[in-house]
Design an enzyme around this catalytic site. Structure first.
Site, PDB file in Angstrom:
ATOM      1  N   HIS A  78      39.285  28.751 -29.324  1.00 14.79           N
ATOM      2  CA  HIS A  78      38.173  28.704 -30.034  1.00 14.79           C
ATOM      3  C   HIS A  78      38.191  28.308 -31.476  1.00 14.79           C
ATOM      4  O   HIS A  78      39.212  28.408 -32.013  1.00 14.79           O
ATOM      5  CB  HIS A  78      37.497  30.048 -30.069  1.00 14.79           C
ATOM      6  CG  HIS A  78      36.666  30.337 -28.500  1.00 14.79           C
ATOM      7  ND1 HIS A  78      35.810  29.619 -28.537  1.00 14.79           N
ATOM      8  CD2 HIS A  78      37.017  31.369 -27.908  1.00 14.79           C
ATOM      9  CE1 HIS A  78      35.277  30.188 -27.051  1.00 14.79           C
ATOM     10  NE2 HIS A  78      36.197  31.280 -27.083  1.00 14.79           N
ATOM     11  N   CYS A 133      35.930  23.850 -31.046  1.00 17.81           N
ATOM     12  CA  CYS A 133      34.750  23.918 -32.007  1.00 17.81           C
ATOM     13  C   CYS A 133      33.295  23.200 -31.304  1.00 17.81           C
ATOM     14  O   CYS A 133      33.155  22.998 -29.887  1.00 17.81           O
ATOM     15  CB  CYS A 133      34.847  23.209 -33.121  1.00 17.81           C
ATOM     16  SG  CYS A 133      36.239  24.205 -34.015  1.00 17.81           S
TER      17      CYS A 133
END
Length: 263
Positions: A78, A133
């Site tokens: 992440h 992202c």
């Protein structure tokens, strides 16, 4: 000339409700590829990839390098952001990588990564490959490899790791990792998406992977491009697509883009 790599992959994010499925495969796939090309490879997988371990791993790779060495860092996991604290971000946000222990220690920010990268010796080449992202929308590309019911975005919302009393008013507006890292001093960045997009976690023929990692390696094996710019052009034949609306980016000098891959 030494060739060294660090491959980071995080599926497990305890305490966040935001686990992923393809990041560990990504890290292992990059490690196998780089090991086969003469790199000495270290990995940080899930619980190994704490914020402290990621920082130490990147620092060790860079400070141990000498002129002429080639370094590769891959990150699959992440991405997130925090409000900018020192006024160096035009958008008012510092972007960051999400370590395994983000819920207790927070992200590894672009400002910190920039400091680590600045420690490299002259003539050390650094390639950063970031498969993480944010969000956007375009339609193009071949999607025949994607499994039904996929993909999932690799973005960690602030409210899923930051205490509620610390959340900024604009917490629901994601930004990307890429803008911060382009100032970090590496020769070349290959990123899974643009500043305003997500990178997607998906699966192909029953095996989880990041979309960018999967297609990057697919192009490398099937088309055998000689340079980074040729490799990037091949990847853009697959991404973005209707179900994977992410536009990969290559950031670096014209000279770096024409370097032979992994040399």
């Amino acid at each position: 000339m030494a060739k060294r790599a660090l491959c980071i992959g995080i599926n497990d994010y305890p305490g966040t409700r935001n686990d992923l499925s393809g990041c560990v495969n990504d890290a292992n796939d990059w490690a196998a590829e780089l090991g086969g090309r003469g790199f000495t490879v270290s990995t940080l997988i899930d619980a190994q990839a704490t914020r402290a371990a990621m920082s130490a791993g990147i620092a060790g790779l860079i400070t141990g390098a000498q002129a002429g060495d080639s370094l590769v860092i891959t990150y699959s996991g992440h991405g997130t952001w925090v409000p900018d604290s020192n006024g160096d971000e035009p958008d008012g946000r510092d972007e960051g990588l999400c370590p395994w222990d983000i819920s207790t220690v927070g992200p590894l920010l672009d400002d910190e990564i920039r400091i680590l990268f600045a420690q490299r010796a002259a003539s050390v080449r650094i390639l950063l490959i970031s498969d993480s992202c944010h969000s956007g929308s375009v339609t193009r590309g071949d999607e025949s490899d994607i499994d039904p019911g996929m993909p999932r975005a690799r973005y960690m919302p602030l409210q899923d790791w930051m205490p509620g009393n610390e959340l900024p008013a604009s917490a629901n507006r994601p930004r990307t990792l890429v803008s911060g890292l382009r100032r970090s001093g590496g020769d070349l960045l290959l990123a899974g998406c643009q500043d305003t997009e997500y990178s997607w976690d998906t699966s192909f023929r029953g095996r989880p992977n990041g979309a960018f990692t999967y297609y990057a390696l697919k192009c490398l094996h099937e088309q055998r491009p000689a340079t980074y710019e040729a490799w990037f052009a091949a990847i853009r034949g697959y991404l973005p697509s209707t179900r994977l609306p992410q536009s990969p980016q290559i950031l670096g000098s014209a000279t770096a883009r024409r370097f032979r891959i992994f040399e």
